[in-house]
Design a protein around this motif. Structure first.
Motif, PDB file in Angstrom:
ATOM      1  N   LEU A  27       0.827  -1.202   0.000  1.00 28.28           N
ATOM      2  CA  LEU A  27       0.000   0.000   0.000  1.00 28.28           C
ATOM      3  C   LEU A  27       0.865   1.258   0.000  1.00 28.28           C
ATOM      4  N   ILE A  28       1.974   1.229   0.717  1.00 29.03           N
ATOM      5  CA  ILE A  28       2.890   2.382   0.736  1.00 29.03           C
ATOM      6  C   ILE A  28       3.411   2.660  -0.673  1.00 29.03           C
ATOM      7  N   ILE A  29       3.813   1.622  -1.380  1.00 25.10           N
ATOM      8  CA  ILE A  29       4.308   1.775  -2.746  1.00 25.10           C
ATOM      9  C   ILE A  29       3.197   2.296  -3.655  1.00 25.10           C
ATOM     10  N   THR A  79       2.576   5.998  -2.906  1.00 32.11           N
ATOM     11  CA  THR A  79       3.701   6.830  -3.352  1.00 32.11           C
ATOM     12  C   THR A  79       3.713   6.960  -4.873  1.00 32.11           C
ATOM     13  N   ALA A  80       3.572   5.843  -5.580  1.00 31.09           N
ATOM     14  CA  ALA A  80       3.566   5.874  -7.038  1.00 31.09           C
ATOM     15  C   ALA A  80       2.334   6.607  -7.566  1.00 31.09           C
ATOM     16  N   GLY A  81       1.194   6.405  -6.917  1.00 28.57           N
ATOM     17  CA  GLY A  81      -0.028   7.101  -7.319  1.00 28.57           C
ATOM     18  C   GLY A  81       0.097   8.598  -7.126  1.00 28.57           C
ATOM     19  N   SER A 117      -1.028   7.388 -15.416  1.00 20.50           N
ATOM     20  CA  SER A 117      -2.450   7.047 -15.339  1.00 20.50           C
ATOM     21  C   SER A 117      -2.665   5.717 -14.634  1.00 20.50           C
ATOM     22  N   VAL A 118      -1.786   4.754 -14.901  1.00 19.30           N
ATOM     23  CA  VAL A 118      -1.862   3.468 -14.197  1.00 19.30           C
ATOM     24  C   VAL A 118      -1.656   3.683 -12.700  1.00 19.30           C
ATOM     25  N   GLY A 119      -0.691   4.538 -12.337  1.00 23.30           N
ATOM     26  CA  GLY A 119      -0.436   4.822 -10.929  1.00 23.30           C
ATOM     27  C   GLY A 119      -1.643   5.425 -10.244  1.00 23.30           C
ATOM     28  N   VAL A 120      -2.316   6.375 -10.926  1.00 26.56           N
ATOM     29  CA  VAL A 120      -3.518   6.999 -10.346  1.00 26.56           C
ATOM     30  C   VAL A 120      -4.650   5.976 -10.257  1.00 26.56           C
ATOM     31  N   LEU A 121      -4.763   5.092 -11.264  1.00 21.26           N
ATOM     32  CA  LEU A 121      -5.792   4.056 -11.233  1.00 21.26           C
ATOM     33  C   LEU A 121      -5.596   3.139 -10.033  1.00 21.26           C
ATOM     34  N   PHE A 122      -4.366   2.676  -9.812  1.00 17.25           N
ATOM     35  CA  PHE A 122      -4.084   1.823  -8.655  1.00 17.25           C
ATOM     36  C   PHE A 122      -4.367   2.555  -7.347  1.00 17.25           C
ATOM     37  N   LEU A 123      -4.082   3.848  -7.327  1.00 14.89           N
ATOM     38  CA  LEU A 123      -4.347   4.656  -6.140  1.00 14.89           C
ATOM     39  C   LEU A 123      -5.837   4.684  -5.829  1.00 14.89           C
ATOM     40  N   VAL A 124      -6.647   4.909  -6.853  1.00 18.27           N
ATOM     41  CA  VAL A 124      -8.107   4.940  -6.683  1.00 18.27           C
ATOM     42  C   VAL A 124      -8.628   3.591  -6.210  1.00 18.27           C
ATOM     43  N   LEU A 125      -8.158   2.515  -6.842  1.00 20.14           N
ATOM     44  CA  LEU A 125      -8.626   1.170  -6.480  1.00 20.14           C
ATOM     45  C   LEU A 125      -8.171   0.773  -5.076  1.00 20.14           C
ATOM     46  N   ALA A 183     -16.316  -8.645  -8.038  1.00 22.73           N
ATOM     47  CA  ALA A 183     -17.406  -7.759  -8.429  1.00 22.73           C
ATOM     48  C   ALA A 183     -16.910  -6.402  -8.890  1.00 22.73           C
ATOM     49  N   ASP A 184     -15.601  -6.194  -8.908  1.00 22.86           N
ATOM     50  CA  ASP A 184     -15.123  -4.845  -9.176  1.00 22.86           C
ATOM     51  C   ASP A 184     -14.644  -4.627 -10.593  1.00 22.86           C
ATOM     52  N   LEU A 185     -14.914  -5.561 -11.534  1.00 24.10           N
ATOM     53  CA  LEU A 185     -14.533  -5.313 -12.917  1.00 24.10           C
ATOM     54  C   LEU A 185     -15.233  -4.075 -13.441  1.00 24.10           C
ATOM     55  N   GLY A 186     -16.507  -3.932 -13.078  1.00 23.65           N
ATOM     56  CA  GLY A 186     -17.240  -2.738 -13.495  1.00 23.65           C
ATOM     57  C   GLY A 186     -16.592  -1.478 -12.958  1.00 23.65           C
ATOM     58  N   MET A 187     -16.170  -1.509 -11.681  1.00 25.32           N
ATOM     59  CA  MET A 187     -15.510  -0.344 -11.099  1.00 25.32           C
ATOM     60  C   MET A 187     -14.151  -0.105 -11.751  1.00 25.32           C
ATOM     61  N   ARG A 188     -13.393  -1.181 -11.976  1.00 24.82           N
ATOM     62  CA  ARG A 188     -12.093  -1.049 -12.634  1.00 24.82           C
ATOM     63  C   ARG A 188     -12.265  -0.485 -14.045  1.00 24.82           C
ATOM     64  N   GLY A 189     -13.263  -1.015 -14.751  1.00 25.55           N
ATOM     65  CA  GLY A 189     -13.508  -0.546 -16.107  1.00 25.55           C
ATOM     66  C   GLY A 189     -13.898   0.917 -16.132  1.00 25.55           C
ATOM     67  N   GLU A 190     -14.777   1.309 -15.209  1.00 24.56           N
ATOM     68  CA  GLU A 190     -15.219   2.707 -15.154  1.00 24.56           C
ATOM     69  C   GLU A 190     -14.082   3.634 -14.752  1.00 24.56           C
ATOM     70  N   ALA A 191     -13.306   3.222 -13.740  1.00 25.95           N
ATOM     71  CA  ALA A 191     -12.175   4.045 -13.301  1.00 25.95           C
ATOM     72  C   ALA A 191     -11.139   4.166 -14.418  1.00 25.95           C
ATOM     73  N   GLY A 192     -10.851   3.040 -15.083  1.00 27.26           N
ATOM     74  CA  GLY A 192      -9.902   3.070 -16.197  1.00 27.26           C
ATOM     75  C   GLY A 192     -10.401   3.932 -17.335  1.00 27.26           C
ATOM     76  N   LEU A 193     -11.704   3.834 -17.611  1.00 34.20           N
ATOM     77  CA  LEU A 193     -12.300   4.620 -18.694  1.00 34.20           C
ATOM     78  C   LEU A 193     -12.213   6.113 -18.385  1.00 34.20           C
ATOM     79  N   GLN A 194     -12.472   6.475 -17.128  1.00 36.25           N
ATOM     80  CA  GLN A 194     -12.412   7.883 -16.741  1.00 36.25           C
ATOM     81  C   GLN A 194     -10.982   8.428 -16.808  1.00 36.25           C
ATOM     82  N   LEU A 195     -10.013   7.623 -16.378  1.00 36.81           N
ATOM     83  CA  LEU A 195      -8.621   8.100 -16.316  1.00 36.81           C
ATOM     84  C   LEU A 195      -7.935   8.054 -17.684  1.00 36.81           C
TER      85      LEU A 195
END
Length: 331
Positions: A137-139, A142-144, A259-267, A276-288
């Protein structure tokens, strides 16, 4: 044969196959019904053929490396309470992935690993497992944070969505994430303080045995765990870059990595159940990613592909390992 022994035998040889059957059917039906998979089926099928085949094989290999690093982290940590060979650690990690698909916040992940520990060591290993999760989580934070800083000061500046957005609001988010990462890093290297705290609180002192092994983790070991977590994070990023390339999502490398770093940060901040989070991952990825690329179908396919390779394939393997679990060991 005593009733207690019969009970243990029944648990040992029934619970594993039963869990395997439940997990197998659950994985099949929940993957089958995931939104976002059907609309990307043609893209996923086309990605298997041609020059992309070796890239997909590389992604699967990187998945093995990813969970192999996590197994190494857990192997190093729990060896303080019980000798565990590396293959057992790998099985434990994949079993945890399988169970965690249906339980939020990684609870199933811990349960899957605990069954590979001896009865008297299971509670002791929980805190050690948490150390590995904390390092990851620290990594991620930090990367996010680095990705957020790069995008907010560069590629996002000219976007319509961010015009008129208060700079103080953005800087406030960045500040809170930075403080959270620094606080966690400080706690990470001061884990021995937890044992002191447990000693001073009377009603908590009886659970001191759960944290006493934290005193045996040296600063060098903690740095090693943190380095392994950073290595695992790099594997994640490379996987995303490859998948973005396969589905022709055109981004320059710096924007893609950020963008990948921010996506991981959000998730990481939002608690979800992985299956159940494919929809959330897809939406977050789509937004970013959608801020910088118009290939929306490619973005959805990228998140779906990563989800299938990094979570569903290991979960299937983990469910097979669960077949052989024994909650009670022979003495």
């Amino acid at each position: 044969m005593s009733l207690k022994k019969k009970y243990k035998i029944w648990i040992n040889y029934v619970i594993g196959p039963l869990l395997f059957i439940i997990l197998s059917f659950s994985i099949y039906y929940k993957v089958k019904n995931q939104t976002g998979l059907e609309e990307t089926k043609d893209l996923l099928n086309s990605a298997v053929s041609g020059n992309n085949l070796w890239l997909l094989l590389l992604l699967v290999l990187l998945m093995c490396v990813n969970w192999g690093i996590e197994a190494r982290k857990w192997h190093l940590l729990v060896s303080r309470v019980q000798p565990v060979n590396y293959f057992t650690a790998y099985k434990a990690v994949l079993s945890g992935v399988s169970l965690s698909l249906f339980v939020p916040n990684g609870i199933g992940d811990y349960a899957g690993r605990l069954v590979y520990m001896q009865e008297g060591n299971r509670l002791k290993s929980i805190t050690l497992t948490l150390v590995g999760s904390m390092a990851q989580l620290i990594i991620t934070l930090t990367a996010g944070l680095a990705g957020l800083l790069y995008l907010s000061k560069g590629s996002w500046l000219e976007l319509e969505q961010f015009k008129g957005l208060s700079v103080y609001w953005v800087n406030g988010i960045i500040f809170m994430i930075a403080m959270g990462a620094l606080l966690m890093l400080f706690i990470f290297f001061k884990l021995n303080w937890l044992t002191i705290m447990f000693e001073k609180i009377p009603f908590v002192n009886k659970y001191r045995f759960m944290v006493e092994n934290l005193e045996t983790i040296s600063r060098g070991d903690l740095t090693r765990i943190l380095s392994l977590s950073a290595g695992r994070y790099c594997v994640f990023v490379v996987q995303y870059l490859i998948m973005l390339h396969i589905f022709n999502v055109q981004l320059n490398t710096a924007d893609a990595v950020s963008s990948v770093g921010v996506l991981f940060l959000v998730l990481a901040i939002l608690p979800t159940i992985p299956v159940a989070d494919l929809g959330m991952r897809g939406e977050a990825g789509l937004q970013l990613f959608g801020l910088l690329s118009l290939n929306k179908l490619g973005i959805i396919a990228t998140t779906a592909g990563i989800w299938l390779i990094n979570l569903i394939l290991p979960a299937v393997a983990g469910s097979l390992f669960i077949l052989g679990i024994k909650l009670f060991r022979n003495r």
